[in-house]
Design a protein around this motif. Sequence first.
Motif, short mmCIF file in Angstrom:
data_model
loop_
_atom_site.label_atom_id
_atom_site.label_comp_id
_atom_site.label_asym_id
_atom_site.label_seq_id
_atom_site.Cartn_x
_atom_site.Cartn_y
_atom_site.Cartn_z
N THR A 50 42.46 52.48 59.61
CA THR A 50 42.92 53.84 59.89
C THR A 50 44.43 53.90 59.66
OG1 THR A 50 43.40 53.42 62.22
CG2 THR A 50 41.15 54.13 61.67
N ASP A 51 44.95 55.13 59.48
CA ASP A 51 46.41 55.26 59.32
C ASP A 51 47.15 54.78 60.56
OD1 ASP A 51 46.12 56.29 56.79
OD2 ASP A 51 46.45 58.38 57.36
N GLU A 52 46.57 55.05 61.74
CA GLU A 52 47.22 54.61 62.99
C GLU A 52 47.29 53.09 63.05
OE1 GLU A 52 45.66 58.62 63.26
OE2 GLU A 52 44.64 56.72 62.80
N GLY A 53 46.21 52.44 62.63
CA GLY A 53 46.20 50.99 62.62
C GLY A 53 47.21 50.42 61.64
N CYS A 54 47.30 51.04 60.47
CA CYS A 54 48.29 50.59 59.47
C CYS A 54 49.71 50.73 60.02
CB CYS A 54 48.14 51.38 58.19
SG CYS A 54 46.64 51.01 57.26
N GLU A 105 48.07 38.08 55.47
CA GLU A 105 46.70 38.58 55.60
C GLU A 105 46.57 39.31 56.94
OE1 GLU A 105 43.96 38.40 53.71
OE2 GLU A 105 44.44 36.92 52.15
N ILE A 106 46.00 40.51 56.91
CA ILE A 106 45.78 41.31 58.13
C ILE A 106 44.29 41.61 58.24
CG2 ILE A 106 46.52 43.33 59.45
CD1 ILE A 106 48.77 43.67 57.30
N ARG A 107 43.75 41.48 59.43
CA ARG A 107 42.31 41.72 59.60
C ARG A 107 41.97 43.19 59.37
NH1 ARG A 107 40.55 39.72 65.04
NH2 ARG A 107 40.22 41.93 65.54
N GLN A 108 40.94 43.42 58.59
CA GLN A 108 40.68 44.77 58.08
C GLN A 108 40.28 45.78 59.15
OE1 GLN A 108 37.83 43.95 55.00
NE2 GLN A 108 39.41 43.32 53.55
N ARG A 132 47.16 48.58 50.99
CA ARG A 132 48.09 49.47 50.29
C ARG A 132 48.95 50.25 51.27
NH1 ARG A 132 48.16 53.00 45.30
NH2 ARG A 132 49.81 54.48 45.83
N LYS A 133 48.33 50.83 52.29
CA LYS A 133 49.07 51.65 53.26
C LYS A 133 50.12 50.81 53.99
CE LYS A 133 49.74 55.40 55.79
NZ LYS A 133 50.35 56.62 55.23
#
Length: 266
Positions: free
Chosen positions: A236-240, A228-231, A64-65
């Motif tokens: 985290t917000d920084e990762g998103c 697809e992105i690895r979870q 979602r982010k």
Amino acid sequence: MRHHAGPLLGQDDPAPFEILNANGKGHSLFVCDHASREIPQSLGTLGLPDEERKRHIGWDIGARKVTEILVDRFDCPAVLGGYSRLVIDCNRQLWDPTGMPEIADQTVVPGNKNVSPTEHMKRIREIFLPYHWAIEEQIANFHAHKIVPALIAIHSFTPVFQDFERPWELGILWDQDDRIPVPLLARLREQNPDLTIGDNEPYSGRQLADYTIDHHGEAGGLPCVSIEIRQDLIDTDEGCDKWAKILGDAFVDILADPNLYKIRRD
């Protein structure tokens, strides 16, 4: 689990879908089938503790982010699923048993055991269909303005599946239409030579577990792709922020090409 005679969704439940940036000027439509881990109040917790519902079996962690960031960057609308994939998976054919799983990644889902046809139809009628109607309405809005939209689905996947450590950071899923995925793969690999980018990995867009893109994108001749992105990279917000930027940078030239926005009829 006790079933009840009334509707599935009550007044205090969330809507079956959410629209972001409905008046966006971009020519793409983003979708996020597994954006939420909400469960209708009438179903309680589906018999699961909170820590299970927060796992990947309940939603696509981080998706979602990432969708929100891309929607903001490209000024496009998005449709987000409003309920957990454990209630009904909006990215599955209705006959697919994984669409309302009794067991999800080795976790038994008590609330999905012995569900009556009537209760199953409530989930279809009150969640699955409204979500897909919302996507159809957004596509129709584009067509009403003489725009053929690109359809981009955002998902996330687990780092480990059945004891296999997945090496990919990103996966680009596609079937017949190569207009977005082929240049996207090329740009991602060129801009990020250290990454392992999956071409129809860890899942394939040629499998049936890709209903949204198949039904709205491929069937309608729209340029389309599923990401697809690895979870563990976007929990985290920084990762998103980081991975939405990597994706967005690769998308820039592709989505700026006016020749992309045409119905494919072959």
